[in-house]
Design a protein around this motif. Sequence first.
Motif, PDB file in Angstrom:
ATOM      1  N   UNK A  99       0.815  -1.220   0.000  1.00 57.83           N
ATOM      2  CA  UNK A  99       0.000   0.000   0.000  1.00 57.83           C
ATOM      3  C   UNK A  99       0.848   1.269   0.000  1.00 57.83           C
ATOM      4  N   UNK A 100       2.128   1.170   0.366  1.00 59.63           N
ATOM      5  CA  UNK A 100       2.995   2.345   0.449  1.00 59.63           C
ATOM      6  C   UNK A 100       3.093   3.041  -0.911  1.00 59.63           C
ATOM      7  N   UNK A 101       2.627   4.251  -0.971  1.00 66.98           N
ATOM      8  CA  UNK A 101       2.639   5.005  -2.219  1.00 66.98           C
ATOM      9  C   UNK A 101       1.453   4.727  -3.109  1.00 66.98           C
ATOM     10  N   UNK A 102       0.578   3.829  -2.670  1.00 68.84           N
ATOM     11  CA  UNK A 102      -0.617   3.486  -3.440  1.00 68.84           C
ATOM     12  C   UNK A 102      -1.858   3.973  -2.722  1.00 68.84           C
ATOM     13  N   UNK A 103      -2.924   3.197  -2.791  1.00 69.25           N
ATOM     14  CA  UNK A 103      -4.196   3.582  -2.172  1.00 69.25           C
ATOM     15  C   UNK A 103      -4.795   2.388  -1.444  1.00 69.25           C
ATOM     16  N   UNK A 104      -5.223   2.628  -0.210  1.00 73.00           N
ATOM     17  CA  UNK A 104      -5.878   1.580   0.578  1.00 73.00           C
ATOM     18  C   UNK A 104      -7.365   1.602   0.258  1.00 73.00           C
ATOM     19  N   UNK A 105      -7.885   0.465  -0.154  1.00 66.74           N
ATOM     20  CA  UNK A 105      -9.309   0.307  -0.436  1.00 66.74           C
ATOM     21  C   UNK A 105     -10.047  -0.144   0.810  1.00 66.74           C
ATOM     22  N   UNK A 106      -9.434  -1.079   1.541  1.00 67.59           N
ATOM     23  CA  UNK A 106      -9.964  -1.580   2.813  1.00 67.59           C
ATOM     24  C   UNK A 106      -8.779  -1.771   3.743  1.00 67.59           C
ATOM     25  N   UNK A 107      -8.721  -1.036   4.850  1.00 65.26           N
ATOM     26  CA  UNK A 107      -7.585  -1.172   5.765  1.00 65.26           C
ATOM     27  C   UNK A 107      -7.446  -2.608   6.267  1.00 65.26           C
ATOM     28  N   UNK A 108      -6.214  -3.000   6.539  1.00 63.05           N
ATOM     29  CA  UNK A 108      -5.946  -4.340   7.036  1.00 63.05           C
ATOM     30  C   UNK A 108      -6.476  -4.462   8.461  1.00 63.05           C
ATOM     31  N   UNK A 109      -7.214  -5.536   8.710  1.00 60.41           N
ATOM     32  CA  UNK A 109      -7.721  -5.787  10.049  1.00 60.41           C
ATOM     33  C   UNK A 109      -8.433  -7.122  10.104  1.00 60.41           C
TER      34      UNK A 109
END
Length: 136
Positions: A99-109
Amino acid sequence: MQLNPYLVYNGDCEAALKFYQNALGARIETMLLFEAAPADMPMPPDWKKKVMHAVITVDGEVLMASDAPPDRYRAPQGFSVALQVENPAEAERRFKALADGGAVTMPFGQTFFSRGFGMCTDRFGIPWMVNCPAET
């Protein structure tokens, strides 16, 4: 029979593969540049250092990739590359790296179906799902 994703990039395939080396511990097995093509193969003059075909492995799994000629590139849609990682901490580390430098669609959890799950699109436009399966 073997079934492998083939990822296509907008001229930044080599940079993406090197990113996956760091983010996922990927190993570049093959990287064939357009300059190795026969002289009569049509290509833009500035395309010789672009990737015609590459193979990487991530934990023994194979991904293939290449750069698309500029007039043929289409942004990825309708799929994600899915990673199954057994350790929740390692799954989260890999998710954050992708995700670094990209886009998070659904945060990790944690979810009802997994010990950890997240979705993102990396800085090269490739969609990913990282999953740490529920204990059985």
